[in-house]
Design a protein around this motif. Structure first.
Motif, short mmCIF file in Angstrom:
data_model
loop_
_atom_site.label_atom_id
_atom_site.label_comp_id
_atom_site.label_asym_id
_atom_site.label_seq_id
_atom_site.Cartn_x
_atom_site.Cartn_y
_atom_site.Cartn_z
N ASN A 13 0.86 -1.20 0.00
CA ASN A 13 0.00 0.00 0.00
C ASN A 13 0.88 1.23 0.00
O ASN A 13 2.05 1.17 0.38
CB ASN A 13 -0.94 -0.01 1.21
CG ASN A 13 -0.21 0.00 2.54
OD1 ASN A 13 0.41 1.00 2.92
ND2 ASN A 13 -0.24 -1.13 3.27
N ILE A 17 -1.38 9.45 4.45
CA ILE A 17 -0.99 10.01 5.75
C ILE A 17 -0.07 8.95 6.35
O ILE A 17 -0.45 7.78 6.46
CB ILE A 17 -2.23 10.25 6.66
CG1 ILE A 17 -3.17 11.28 6.01
CG2 ILE A 17 -1.80 10.70 8.07
CD1 ILE A 17 -2.59 12.68 5.84
N TYR A 19 2.69 6.69 8.60
CA TYR A 19 3.01 6.10 9.92
C TYR A 19 4.52 6.21 10.08
O TYR A 19 5.26 5.69 9.24
CB TYR A 19 2.53 4.65 9.90
CG TYR A 19 3.31 3.64 10.70
CD1 TYR A 19 3.51 3.80 12.07
CD2 TYR A 19 3.81 2.49 10.09
CE1 TYR A 19 4.20 2.83 12.80
CE2 TYR A 19 4.49 1.52 10.81
CZ TYR A 19 4.69 1.70 12.15
OH TYR A 19 5.37 0.75 12.87
N SER A 140 4.61 -5.98 10.56
CA SER A 140 5.09 -4.71 10.02
C SER A 140 3.88 -3.78 10.14
O SER A 140 2.80 -4.12 9.65
CB SER A 140 5.46 -4.92 8.55
OG SER A 140 5.89 -3.71 7.98
N SER A 142 2.63 -1.13 8.81
CA SER A 142 1.82 -0.75 7.65
C SER A 142 1.08 -1.95 7.04
O SER A 142 0.15 -1.76 6.25
CB SER A 142 2.70 -0.08 6.59
OG SER A 142 3.73 -0.96 6.20
N SER A 192 12.84 0.30 7.84
CA SER A 192 11.88 1.20 8.48
C SER A 192 11.77 0.90 9.98
O SER A 192 11.51 1.81 10.76
CB SER A 192 10.52 1.20 7.78
OG SER A 192 10.22 -0.02 7.26
N HIS A 196 11.70 3.90 12.56
CA HIS A 196 10.66 4.19 13.58
C HIS A 196 11.33 4.44 14.93
O HIS A 196 10.96 5.36 15.66
CB HIS A 196 9.69 3.01 13.72
CG HIS A 196 8.83 2.80 12.51
ND1 HIS A 196 7.94 3.73 12.05
CD2 HIS A 196 8.72 1.74 11.66
CE1 HIS A 196 7.31 3.25 10.98
NE2 HIS A 196 7.79 2.07 10.72
N ALA A 283 9.79 5.09 2.61
CA ALA A 283 11.18 5.01 3.06
C ALA A 283 12.08 4.50 1.93
O ALA A 283 12.58 3.37 1.98
CB ALA A 283 11.27 4.12 4.29
O1 PMV Z 1 5.43 -0.86 8.24
P1 PMV Z 1 6.82 -0.31 8.16
O2 PMV Z 1 7.57 -0.56 9.42
O3 PMV Z 1 7.53 -0.81 6.94
O4 PMV Z 1 6.72 1.28 8.04
C1 PMV Z 1 6.21 1.92 6.92
C2 PMV Z 1 6.59 3.34 6.93
C3 PMV Z 1 6.26 4.15 5.70
O5 PMV Z 1 6.11 3.33 4.56
C4 PMV Z 1 7.44 5.09 5.43
C5 PMV Z 1 5.02 5.00 5.89
C6 PMV Z 1 3.71 4.27 5.87
O6 PMV Z 1 2.79 4.73 6.56
O7 PMV Z 1 3.57 3.28 5.12
#
Ligand code: PMV
Length: 325
Positions: A13, A17, A19, A140, A142, A192, A196, A283
């Motif tokens: 996805n 907005i 995360y 994860s 997201s 990521s 975080h 990211a």
């Molecule tokens: O789910 P993670 O830990 O891969 O974090 C996703 C972080 C971003 O893709 C940068 C933002 C988002 O909301 O998807």
């Protein structure tokens, strides 16, 4: 006993907005709510087979044995499933993605969404969408947004039970398309998860969090009203804020490259010519240009000429995770 096997598909996805940063890193409870669309056509397909003859979990990604770190992350996730199902068998997990993984195209979102659905089904569980979204989030953050269909919202909540995604609007509500400009397909050097963790070292993060509920509301309303102008204002602002936090974290994370900035400027030029297009970046250096279906060809033709671009992939709004027979 029935066969402990299942296969599921899920899409990555793109967040409108973002995360970025957790209240609780272990449970992956986000500091702020987020909104995203699932990307149709980009797919991770994952099969899980629990097998009593295996000593330990075995993971293959795109026909290669996975690294020890990736194996451990999958084992940790399977442990959650095994605990829920009261099962103690190791599993063989096979995963394929048809797009570059680990380069800021949310491959961990599709991977953990597909793993959660296939793994829980193979273990004999029948989780509802909220339970699946909460489970995917543990792999994860997201990934919780890749479970429901269409454009989805992750309600950050403050507890494990409250932190899940649900559908804001179905697939055909608004004909948004992500025109994804791929600049680099290599694995990013800082994950990521690490990003975080260090987001709290940025002096900008408290400001980003302070305004996040308002941006969430603006984006939510812009989508419901199909109001592209308001949508692009808040989406670009939110992405810029996240990259400002990344750049000012210690150590700093600079994902954007010269080509990323060239695409950003080209999108601004398109908008000055009344084309409905806006940018958002996760990211990695690759730029997601969100447009409306009838303007996709104009946007694509304009952007694909920029030097330094590897290729352009377009993805309309996609389904959530699905079991495959
Ligand atoms: O789910 P993670 O830990 O891969 O974090 C996703 C972080 C971003 O893709 C940068 C933002 C988002 O909301 O998807």
């Amino acid at each position: 006993m029935s066969e402990l096997f299942a296969t599921a598909d899920a899409h990555p996805n793109i967040a409108f907005i973002k995360y970025w940063g957790n209240v609780n890193d272990q449970l992956k409870i986000s500091l702020n709510g987020s909104i995203s669309m699932n990307l149709d056509g980009l797919t991770t397909r994952t099969s899980v087979r629990f097998d009593s003859s295996l000593d330990s979990d075995k993971l293959e990604i795109n026909d290669q044995p996975a690294s020890p770190a990736a194996n451990q992350r999958v084992t940790d996730h399977l442990d959650l499933i095994r605990n829920m199902a009261k099962l103690n068998q190791a599993a063989h997990v096979i995963s394929h993605s048809n797009f570059p993984i680990g380069s800021g195209i949310a491959s961990s979102a599709s991977a953990f969404a597909a793993l959660s659905l296939a793994g829980s089904k193979a273990a004999g569980l029948d989780l509802d969408i909220i339970e699946l979204s909460r489970l995917a989030r543990r792999g994860s953050g997201s990934a919780c947004r890749s479970i429901p269909d269409g454009i989805t919202e992750w309600h950050a909540g403050t507890t494990d039970e409250q932190s899940f995604a649900d559908q804001l609007v179905p697939l055909d509500y608004w004909e948004l398309v992500d025109c994804l400009i791929i600049i680099n397909e290599k694995h990013k050097s800082v994950s990521s998860s690490d990003g975080h963790r260090i987001s709290k070292t940025s002096p900008i993060q408290p400001l980003r969090i302070m305004g996040s509920a308002r941006r969430f509301e603006l984006c939510h309303n812009a989508i419901l009203n199909r109001d592209f102008q308001s949508f692009s204002d808040v989406v670009e602002h939110d992405s810029n804020l996240m990259h400002s936090v990344m750049c000012t974290s210690m150590p700093s994370l600079v994902y954007l490259t010269k080509s990323s900035f060239e695409v950003i400027h080209a999108v601004l030029e398109l908008r000055s010519k009344a084309v409905e297009a806006c940018y958002t970046i996760d990211a990695g250096p690759n730029v997601h240009v969100i447009t409306i279906k009838h303007q996709l060809d104009t946007v694509r033709q304009y952007l694909q000429q920029i030097p330094g671009i590897l290729r352009v992939v377009s993805a309309p709004v996609g389904n959530g995770a699905r079991l495959i027979n």
